[in-house]
Write an enzyme that holds these catalytic residues in place. Structure first.
Site, PDB file in Angstrom:
ATOM      1  N   GLU A   1       0.660  -1.065   0.000  1.00  0.00           N
ATOM      2  CA  GLU A   1       0.389  -0.089   0.129  1.00  0.00           C
ATOM      3  C   GLU A   1       1.052   1.174  -0.020  1.00  0.00           C
ATOM      4  O   GLU A   1       0.607   2.217  -0.604  1.00  0.00           O
ATOM      5  CB  GLU A   1      -0.447   0.123   1.305  1.00  0.00           C
ATOM      6  CG  GLU A   1      -1.738  -0.617   1.008  1.00  0.00           C
ATOM      7  CD  GLU A   1      -3.110  -0.784   3.091  1.00  0.00           C
ATOM      8  OE1 GLU A   1      -3.798  -0.181   2.687  1.00  0.00           O
ATOM      9  OE2 GLU A   1      -2.241  -2.088   2.715  1.00  0.00           O
ATOM     10  N   GLN A   2       1.621   0.692   0.962  1.00  0.00           N
ATOM     11  CA  GLN A   2       2.687   2.556   0.974  1.00  0.00           C
ATOM     12  C   GLN A   2       3.500   2.275  -0.479  1.00  0.00           C
ATOM     13  O   GLN A   2       3.821   4.157  -0.969  1.00  0.00           O
ATOM     14  CB  GLN A   2       4.152   1.732   2.322  1.00  0.00           C
ATOM     15  CG  GLN A   2       4.405   3.070   2.405  1.00  0.00           C
ATOM     16  CD  GLN A   2       4.043   4.657   2.469  1.00  0.00           C
ATOM     17  OE1 GLN A   2       2.574   4.460   3.004  1.00  0.00           O
ATOM     18  NE2 GLN A   2       4.488   5.935   2.304  1.00  0.00           N
TER      19      GLN A   2
ATOM     20  N   ALA B   1       6.778   9.069   3.418  1.00  0.00           N
ATOM     21  CA  ALA B   1       7.418   7.920   3.599  1.00  0.00           C
ATOM     22  C   ALA B   1       7.875   7.231   2.315  1.00  0.00           C
ATOM     23  O   ALA B   1       6.753   6.655   1.868  1.00  0.00           O
ATOM     24  CB  ALA B   1       7.706   7.701   4.489  1.00  0.00           C
TER      25      ALA B   1
ATOM     26  N   SER C   1       7.400   3.528   6.504  1.00  0.00           N
ATOM     27  CA  SER C   1       6.137   4.790   7.090  1.00  0.00           C
ATOM     28  C   SER C   1       5.766   4.754   8.258  1.00  0.00           C
ATOM     29  O   SER C   1       6.055   2.904   9.000  1.00  0.00           O
ATOM     30  CB  SER C   1       5.460   4.762   5.839  1.00  0.00           C
ATOM     31  OG  SER C   1       4.568   5.273   6.460  1.00  0.00           O
TER      32      SER C   1
ATOM     33  N   HIS D   1       2.614   4.199   9.254  1.00  0.00           N
ATOM     34  CA  HIS D   1       1.928   3.682   9.234  1.00  0.00           C
ATOM     35  C   HIS D   1       1.827   2.790   8.672  1.00  0.00           C
ATOM     36  O   HIS D   1       1.414   1.365   9.366  1.00  0.00           O
ATOM     37  CB  HIS D   1       0.878   4.244   7.793  1.00  0.00           C
ATOM     38  CG  HIS D   1       0.463   5.644   7.429  1.00  0.00           C
ATOM     39  ND1 HIS D   1      -0.562   5.616   8.983  1.00  0.00           N
ATOM     40  CD2 HIS D   1       1.244   6.907   7.524  1.00  0.00           C
ATOM     41  CE1 HIS D   1      -1.237   7.515   8.629  1.00  0.00           C
ATOM     42  NE2 HIS D   1       0.384   7.779   8.501  1.00  0.00           N
TER      43      HIS D   1
ATOM     44  N   ASP E   1      -4.335   9.474  10.456  1.00  0.00           N
ATOM     45  CA  ASP E   1      -4.437  10.375   9.829  1.00  0.00           C
ATOM     46  C   ASP E   1      -5.494  10.528  10.182  1.00  0.00           C
ATOM     47  O   ASP E   1      -6.703  10.230   9.525  1.00  0.00           O
ATOM     48  CB  ASP E   1      -4.101   9.932   8.846  1.00  0.00           C
ATOM     49  CG  ASP E   1      -2.624  10.359   8.401  1.00  0.00           C
ATOM     50  OD1 ASP E   1      -1.799  10.634   8.850  1.00  0.00           O
ATOM     51  OD2 ASP E   1      -2.301   9.950   6.588  1.00  0.00           O
TER      52      ASP E   1
ATOM     53  N   GLU F   1       3.240  17.964   9.171  1.00  0.00           N
ATOM     54  CA  GLU F   1       1.769  17.559   9.042  1.00  0.00           C
ATOM     55  C   GLU F   1       0.790  17.522  10.293  1.00  0.00           C
ATOM     56  O   GLU F   1      -0.051  16.652  11.511  1.00  0.00           O
ATOM     57  CB  GLU F   1       1.697  16.045   9.008  1.00  0.00           C
ATOM     58  CG  GLU F   1       2.411  15.909   7.795  1.00  0.00           C
ATOM     59  CD  GLU F   1       2.717  14.219   6.824  1.00  0.00           C
ATOM     60  OE1 GLU F   1       1.569  13.402   8.040  1.00  0.00           O
ATOM     61  OE2 GLU F   1       2.832  13.736   5.519  1.00  0.00           O
TER      62      GLU F   1
ATOM     63  N   TRP G   1      -2.357  16.117  10.688  1.00  0.00           N
ATOM     64  CA  TRP G   1      -3.450  15.302  10.647  1.00  0.00           C
ATOM     65  C   TRP G   1      -2.518  13.950  11.052  1.00  0.00           C
ATOM     66  O   TRP G   1      -3.806  12.484  11.481  1.00  0.00           O
ATOM     67  CB  TRP G   1      -4.070  14.806   9.218  1.00  0.00           C
ATOM     68  CG  TRP G   1      -2.881  14.984   8.459  1.00  0.00           C
ATOM     69  CD1 TRP G   1      -2.796  13.188   8.208  1.00  0.00           C
ATOM     70  CD2 TRP G   1      -2.541  15.871   7.401  1.00  0.00           C
ATOM     71  NE1 TRP G   1      -1.166  14.044   6.830  1.00  0.00           N
ATOM     72  CE2 TRP G   1      -1.385  15.075   7.010  1.00  0.00           C
ATOM     73  CE3 TRP G   1      -2.797  17.444   7.286  1.00  0.00           C
ATOM     74  CZ2 TRP G   1      -0.616  15.756   5.610  1.00  0.00           C
ATOM     75  CZ3 TRP G   1      -1.883  18.175   5.983  1.00  0.00           C
ATOM     76  CH2 TRP G   1      -0.962  17.066   5.301  1.00  0.00           C
ATOM     77  N   HIS G   2      -1.510  14.016  11.347  1.00  0.00           N
ATOM     78  CA  HIS G   2      -1.205  12.702  11.919  1.00  0.00           C
ATOM     79  C   HIS G   2      -0.771  12.257  13.268  1.00  0.00           C
ATOM     80  O   HIS G   2       0.614  13.681  13.875  1.00  0.00           O
ATOM     81  CB  HIS G   2       0.525  12.343  10.855  1.00  0.00           C
ATOM     82  CG  HIS G   2       1.209  11.386  11.221  1.00  0.00           C
ATOM     83  ND1 HIS G   2       1.258  10.393   9.769  1.00  0.00           N
ATOM     84  CD2 HIS G   2       1.430  10.768  12.255  1.00  0.00           C
ATOM     85  CE1 HIS G   2       1.487   8.711  10.216  1.00  0.00           C
ATOM     86  NE2 HIS G   2       2.571   9.773  11.497  1.00  0.00           N
TER      87      HIS G   2
END
Ligand SMILES: [Zn+2]
Length: 384
Positions: free
Chosen positions: A173-174, A195, A200, A202, A209, A257, A259-260
């Site tokens: 996905e990344q 990233a 990442s 994530h 997020d 960011e 939101w992160h």
């Protein structure tokens, strides 16, 4: 999973301990030094008693030579510092790449575990928040915390549009997101927000997020919520940090960011907020606190100071934090201060383990930073 909608998780955990899945397994044990120390003390008492006996009898003959030699030998084989550090925990050295405090960034790749502890966010969601896509996954423990804090947010402010807009991402996905951004914006811009695959946050399942999505589908940044201050407070007080804050781009290499959010657990989120360090800096900062020197001590009153490891247990109630370097063998042995509650251990993904131990109640806030700690912070993040 079948009763996910009705799930009412217990109150947010007081600290970053993770009990399931990727949580760190460790063995706590005494090293046998305690018993040795008692025997040593008993021998000393015996020698003293014998000495006093001879002295009071007025005899010229003191304690016999062999007894003196014996006591000197005992002192040599049992140094004082060893005797005081009798409690250790043992952690698999490979777990240096696992836990709530792992650093994942441009030069710290995430080590994907063989078995993770991810759960589907949508299947477990409540009416207190939203999820952008039904396939999103998140670390089980972190989702529990999010469910708990959004319930409080919704009950106290009526804000129930907080939306998980990205959560766990697999390597694939990344790579897709990275490729899409690169194609649209060019590699230079893409790198400021996305990233490299494998690097990442994530991937960890510990990051989310967060945005707002109103019932009519309008998407807004959380800053637009009337309850923004409360959202930030609840996130921080439950172990989340704003991972890419303003003014830290040079360090994080990611653009601001708002939101992160990243889960790091308590009291780390409180300390990070109060000290103004970003996560890279916080991990560097903690390297100043070791079992051989001082621990970072957060008193129940909220004061942050630097305290000798051996004195952590007698510094009143509070929480001690320190870092132990990972060993070279399969198992790393980490000293724990006397009088500590069950320690919480996380790898830092940078060659060490971060230990968080409470003495009595866990501090709920950080009210002040001592000069000793401020001086260390200035070496990590000089303010100008
Ligand atoms: Zn993100």
């Amino acid at each position: 999973m079948n009763n996910g909608q009705n799930r009412r998780p217990e109150a947010a955990p007081a600290r970053s301990k993770r009990k399931r899945g990727r949580s760190l397994k460790y063995v706590r044990r005494r090293d046998g030094l305690n018993a040795g120390y008692i025997i040593f003390a008993a021998v000393i008492v015996l020698i003293l008693a014998v000495s006093l006996f001879f002295i009071f009898r007025g005899k010229a003959a003191g304690p016999s030579a062999p007894e003196q030699t014996g006591s000197e030998t005992a002192e040599q084989t049992l140094p004082e510092t060893e005797a005081r550090r009798e409690t250790f925990i043992e952690v698999p050295t490979a777990d240096v790449a696992a836990g709530d405090l792992i650093l994942v960034n441009y030069d710290h790749a995430y080590v994907f575990p063989e078995k993770d502890d991810l759960v589907n966010v949508y299947e477990n969601k409540t009416d207190d928040f939203k999820v952008a896509y039904s396939y999103y996954m998140m670390d089980r423990h972190v989702l529990d915390v999010l469910i708990s804090l959004t319930r409080e947010l919704s009950e106290t402010t009526g804000e129930d549009d907080l939306t998980v807009n990205s959560a766990y991402r697999s390597l694939e996905e990344q790579r897709q997101i990275y490729d899409e951004y690169t194609e649209t914006w060019g590699e230079e811009t893409a790198k400021l927000y996305v990233a490299d695959p494998g690097y990442s946050e994530h991937h960890t399942g510990l990051a989310a997020d967060l945005t707002l999505v109103r019932d009519d589908g309008t998407a807004l940044p959380i800053l637009q919520s009337a309850a923004y201050d409360e959202i930030i407070r609840l996130l921080r007080d439950n172990g989340f940090i704003l991972r890419y804050p303003e003014g830290k781009k040079e360090v994080t290499r990611i653009e601001t960011e708002p939101w992160h959010f990243r889960y790091v657990g308590l009291p780390h989120s409180l300390i990070i907020e109060k000290t103004g360090l970003c996560f890279e800096e916080y991990i560097a900062f903690l390297k100043n606190f070791t079992p051989d020197g001082n621990v970072l001590f957060l008193s129940t009153g909220g004061r942050l100071s630097s305290v000798p490891f051996e004195e952590a247990g007698s510094s009143g109630g509070g929480c001690a934090i320190y870092r132990a370097a990972a060993g070279t063998g399969d198992v790393t042995k980490i000293p724990v201060p006397d009088g500590a509650d069950e320690p919480s251990v996380s790898g830092d993904n940078d060659g060490g383990f971060i230990v968080t131990v409470n003495f009595g109640a866990s501090p709920a806030r950080v009210t002040g930073v001592g000069d000793d700690v401020s001086a260390i912070i200035k070496t990590i993040a000089p303010s100008d």
